[in-house]
Design an enzyme around this catalytic site. Structure first.
Site, mmCIF file in Angstrom:
data_model
loop_
_atom_site.group_PDB
_atom_site.id
_atom_site.type_symbol
_atom_site.label_atom_id
_atom_site.label_comp_id
_atom_site.label_asym_id
_atom_site.label_seq_id
_atom_site.Cartn_x
_atom_site.Cartn_y
_atom_site.Cartn_z
ATOM 1 N N LYS A 1 -38.582 29.432 15.116
ATOM 2 C CA LYS A 1 -39.823 29.089 14.454
ATOM 3 C C LYS A 1 -39.612 30.671 14.218
ATOM 4 O O LYS A 1 -38.510 31.419 13.768
ATOM 5 C CB LYS A 1 -40.629 29.554 16.224
ATOM 6 N N TYR B 1 -50.509 21.267 14.922
ATOM 7 C CA TYR B 1 -51.030 21.765 16.105
ATOM 8 C C TYR B 1 -52.130 21.126 16.437
ATOM 9 O O TYR B 1 -52.830 21.538 18.197
ATOM 10 C CB TYR B 1 -50.348 23.329 17.357
ATOM 11 N N PHE C 1 -54.887 29.818 23.124
ATOM 12 C CA PHE C 1 -54.116 30.184 22.416
ATOM 13 C C PHE C 1 -53.917 29.647 21.268
ATOM 14 O O PHE C 1 -52.276 30.688 20.453
ATOM 15 C CB PHE C 1 -52.469 30.325 23.197
ATOM 16 N N ARG D 1 -34.656 18.966 25.107
ATOM 17 C CA ARG D 1 -35.452 19.866 25.985
ATOM 18 C C ARG D 1 -34.821 20.469 26.942
ATOM 19 O O ARG D 1 -35.120 21.652 27.087
ATOM 20 C CB ARG D 1 -37.176 19.274 25.909
ATOM 21 N N THR E 1 -41.035 25.820 28.206
ATOM 22 C CA THR E 1 -41.963 27.093 27.161
ATOM 23 C C THR E 1 -41.837 28.140 27.912
ATOM 24 O O THR E 1 -41.955 29.315 26.360
ATOM 25 C CB THR E 1 -43.029 26.515 27.535
ATOM 26 N N ARG F 1 -33.808 29.117 24.519
ATOM 27 C CA ARG F 1 -34.886 30.032 24.827
ATOM 28 C C ARG F 1 -34.495 31.051 25.100
ATOM 29 O O ARG F 1 -35.159 32.374 25.438
ATOM 30 C CB ARG F 1 -36.118 29.529 25.588
ATOM 31 N N ASN G 1 -41.690 31.686 21.256
ATOM 32 C CA ASN G 1 -40.225 31.295 22.121
ATOM 33 C C ASN G 1 -39.246 30.668 21.759
ATOM 34 O O ASN G 1 -38.461 29.556 22.155
ATOM 35 C CB ASN G 1 -40.845 30.040 23.111
ATOM 36 N N HIS H 1 -39.318 25.276 18.458
ATOM 37 C CA HIS H 1 -39.641 23.654 18.949
ATOM 38 C C HIS H 1 -39.212 22.643 19.268
ATOM 39 O O HIS H 1 -38.381 22.327 18.708
ATOM 40 C CB HIS H 1 -41.329 23.831 18.232
ATOM 41 N N GLU I 1 -43.502 14.293 14.196
ATOM 42 C CA GLU I 1 -43.793 15.717 13.124
ATOM 43 C C GLU I 1 -42.307 15.363 12.256
ATOM 44 O O GLU I 1 -42.194 15.846 11.147
ATOM 45 C CB GLU I 1 -42.787 15.830 14.449
HETATM 46 P P1 CMP Z 1 -44.529 24.663 21.983
HETATM 47 O O1 CMP Z 1 -43.613 23.820 23.040
HETATM 48 O O2 CMP Z 1 -43.358 24.588 20.637
HETATM 49 O O3 CMP Z 1 -45.342 23.907 21.025
HETATM 50 C C1 CMP Z 1 -47.093 24.545 21.945
HETATM 51 C C2 CMP Z 1 -46.595 25.857 21.528
HETATM 52 O O4 CMP Z 1 -47.963 26.223 21.647
HETATM 53 C C3 CMP Z 1 -45.927 27.157 22.713
HETATM 54 O O5 CMP Z 1 -44.085 25.842 22.192
HETATM 55 C C4 CMP Z 1 -45.677 28.043 22.594
HETATM 56 O O6 CMP Z 1 -45.253 28.714 21.643
HETATM 57 C C5 CMP Z 1 -47.250 27.761 22.667
HETATM 58 N N1 CMP Z 1 -47.578 28.540 23.779
HETATM 59 C C6 CMP Z 1 -47.700 27.171 24.970
HETATM 60 N N2 CMP Z 1 -49.183 28.132 26.035
HETATM 61 C C7 CMP Z 1 -48.869 29.290 25.377
HETATM 62 C C8 CMP Z 1 -49.601 30.366 25.894
HETATM 63 N N3 CMP Z 1 -50.259 30.369 26.837
HETATM 64 N N4 CMP Z 1 -50.117 31.792 24.670
HETATM 65 C C9 CMP Z 1 -49.637 31.854 23.420
HETATM 66 N N5 CMP Z 1 -48.714 31.119 23.267
HETATM 67 C C10 CMP Z 1 -49.010 29.201 24.035
#
Ligand code: CMP
Length: 139
Positions: free
Chosen positions: A11, A51, A59, A87, A93, A104, A114, A117, A128
């Site tokens: 990212k 997304y 968010f 994963r 996450t 991460r 984070n 992905h 994807e």
């Molecule tokens: P990822 O799982 O790659 O894809 C969905 C993304 O949404 C996740 O990573 C985070 O970057 C983002 N995300 C998930 N939860 C939150 C949150 N509570 N606040 C901000 N971003 C979020």
């Protein structure tokens, strides 16, 4: 049966900090073969489509803004049990919950920024990967 491919993005936060090489090294050291790889940048429309499943989440706007603010690395990866094993390699996450030794834990700064992905299912890995790569870019 589990697919042997998954999809990842490094990212914008991790690209900005110069962590492409470190993350790709953890991926290959983790036993994943790189099938497809490119540096690219998502448009707002791309991020909204990618997304779309999160479009009702509070968010979503922040997520689209973050994911479009600079280049990303997109990649398709291959390994037995790729989706689940990747994963595990990337960790939770929220980096505060990510296990030691995960990407991460090492490179992410917050739940939003984070670092990487990883696809959450074989079906989404295929969708994807096809979003970013043509068949002639898969090796
Ligand atoms: P990822 O799982 O790659 O894809 C969905 C993304 O949404 C996740 O990573 C985070 O970057 C983002 N995300 C998930 N939860 C939150 C949150 N509570 N606040 C901000 N971003 C979020």
């Amino acid at each position: 049966m589990a697919s042997n491919r998954t999809f990842t993005m490094i990212k914008p936060d991790a690209v900005e900090k110069g962590n492409i090489g470190g993350i790709l090294n953890m991926i290959t050291e983790g036993g994943f073969r790189i099938v497809s790889l490119k540096l690219t940048q998502l448009t707002v429309a791309d991020a909204q489509q990618f997304y779309a499943v999160h479009s009702e989440r509070p968010f979503f706007g922040e997520l689209v803004e973050f994911m479009t603010r600079g280049p990303i690395v997109a990649a398709i990866l291959e390994k037995d049990n790729a989706v689940e094993d990747f994963r595990t390699l990337i960790g939770a996450t929220n980096p505060a919950d990510a296990a030691e030794g995960t990407i991460r834990k090492k490179y992410a700064t917050s739940i939003g920024e984070n670092a990487v992905h990883g696809s959450d299912s074989d079906e989404n890995a295929a969708i994807e990967g096809a979003f970013h790569f043509a068949g002639r870019e898969m090796f």
